[in-house]
Design a protein around this motif. Structure first.
Motif, short mmCIF file in Angstrom:
data_model
loop_
_atom_site.label_atom_id
_atom_site.label_comp_id
_atom_site.label_asym_id
_atom_site.label_seq_id
_atom_site.Cartn_x
_atom_site.Cartn_y
_atom_site.Cartn_z
N PRO A 46 1.15 -1.03 0.08
CA PRO A 46 -0.10 -0.11 0.02
C PRO A 46 0.88 1.03 0.02
O PRO A 46 2.01 1.36 0.60
CB PRO A 46 -0.79 -0.23 1.22
CG PRO A 46 -0.78 -1.52 1.53
CD PRO A 46 0.46 -2.13 1.15
N SER A 65 -3.25 -1.95 -2.92
CA SER A 65 -4.43 -1.27 -2.05
C SER A 65 -4.80 -2.77 -1.27
O SER A 65 -5.70 -3.57 -1.74
CB SER A 65 -5.40 -0.70 -3.01
OG SER A 65 -6.42 -0.33 -1.79
N GLU A 77 -8.47 -7.50 -3.50
CA GLU A 77 -7.01 -7.55 -3.15
C GLU A 77 -6.21 -8.53 -4.17
O GLU A 77 -5.31 -8.35 -4.47
CB GLU A 77 -6.85 -7.58 -1.67
CG GLU A 77 -7.37 -6.44 -1.21
CD GLU A 77 -7.47 -6.55 0.48
OE1 GLU A 77 -7.74 -5.60 1.07
OE2 GLU A 77 -7.13 -7.62 0.86
#
Length: 386
Positions: A46, A65, A77
């Motif tokens: 991230p 992310s 994800e």
């Protein structure tokens, strides 16, 4: 780390979530060493201070992310990570900690060499039904890791006893001795705590403010400490989800620094460094403190005994979740400056000989060489569509 003089440098992809604390430092140290060795290093994580630091080192950083814990966003994800992997086309993936290990192995399923480094097992961090689910996942996912790297023999044994049949390698954590080194206590302390009596006994705890690191247990012990060592001060270095509750219950003798970019001065300013963790793989904070010549008190969780030279254990190792024993050890050392000095010297010698980050990086390079030189065994391969 090239396989031969004519081979192109391997493409290594590190995956990490979390992006702070000890895991971030391990990823940063490995990326620095691997870039210096000529590898093509990409890190998926991230957007954070870690991604900026890695970019400054010269690593390619790809935004991934992802939340810190599993949840309803996991499917998205994993999908994002699959696209990232297809774009980077790495020769080897090194997934760090529970969340990246979960998403990374789901995305890859053994198609290319995958190193999973738990940095403490996921099932230790939760209880009840969640612990059972995490343990079942780790048992099933072991077949998708060509190698499981544990930072201590105790961490490996925890996995084996839990029925995780992985291909293990133990590589102890390391620290940078050029960054963590002794300094004049008075000078450093005056710069950090100008309003605190320079003669006050100072205890420092460095770590994310969370249940794992046990600062709540330290606060329970601290009541006894200040009764027996009047004037003692405690500094909690770091930030985290438990910051609010800890601040609400802390007495005036406890100071909070919030997040810091460099913990080394806090170790150097301390008379004693304490880490009362509930679980670990092998914590970095005690190693960093000992490299700074400071004595430590740590709880007897995975990796703790292995991080200490044998003579330190009677003074520096206490049972986990036992504030009374923790307080007794802290009081003993605060009352005995000669013992603290001796333990600090012994700890520093031990860390320099056993936990230099350069040794750690070379051991990881050896794992990479082995995996890149041999095909992934068929039992560790599975199609992404299976």
């Amino acid at each position: 780390m090239h396989l031969s003089a004519t081979d192109p440098p391997p493409r290594v992809l590190h995956l990490t979530q979390p992006v702070d604390g000890g895991v971030a430092r391990v990823v940063t140290d490995l990326a620095r060493a691997q870039l210096a060795a000529g590898l093509q290093v990409t890190v998926g994580c991230p957007h954070s201070a870690l991604s900026a630091e890695l970019g400054a080192l010269g690593a390619k950083v790809r935004a991934w992310s992802a939340t810190r814990t599993p949840g309803p966003t996991l499917v998205r994800e994993v999908r994002l990570l699959s696209r990232l992997i297809e774009d980077v086309r790495p020769d080897l993936v090194h997934a760090h900690s529970a969340k990246a290990g979960l998403a990374g192995r789901l995305a890859l399923r053994g198609r290319i060499p995958t190193v999973f480094q738990p940095h403490a097992w996921s099932f230790e961090a939760v209880g009840g039904g969640m612990a059972a689910l995490a343990l079942n996942w780790e048992r099933r996912a072991a077949r998708w890791a060509a190698r499981v790297v544990c930072v201590s023999e105790a961490e490996r044994l925890t996995g084996v006893r839990a029925g995780i049949q992985g291909r293990y390698t133990v590589i102890p954590n390391g620290i940078d001795p050029e960054r963590f080194h002794p300094a004049a206590v008075g000078t450093v302390r005056a710069g950090l705590l100008p309003d605190v009596d320079p003669a006050a006994p100072l205890v420092v705890c460095v770590g994310r403010l969370c249940r794992q690191k046990g600062q709540d247990l330290l606060l329970r012990a601290w009541t006894t400490v200040v009764e027996r060592v009047p004037g003692a001060r405690l500094v909690l270095v770091g930030e985290g989800p438990d910051g609010g509750p800890l601040r609400a219950r802390a007495p005036k003798s406890v100071l909070f620094t919030g997040a810091v970019t460099d913990a080394a001065p806090w170790y150097q300013a301390a008379d004693l460094v304490v880490l009362p963790s509930r679980w670990e793989g092998m914590a970095l904070a005690p190693l960093e403190a000992m490299a700074c010549g400071r004595p430590v008190v740590v709880t007897d969780v995975d990796g703790a005994r292995e991080s200490l030279p044998l003579p330190l254990a009677p003074h520096c190792l206490v049972p986990p979740r036992d504030p009374a024993r923790l307080a007794a050890a802290v009081v003993e050392l605060l009352r005995d400056p000669l013992l603290r000095e001796s333990l600090g010297h012994q700890g520093r010698r031990h860390v320099l000989s056993t936990h230099d980050v350069r040794h750690t990086a070379e051991a990881v390079a050896g794992v990479y060489r082995d995996l890149l030189a041999h095909p992934v065994p068929s039992e560790y391969r599975e199609s992404i569509h299976s």
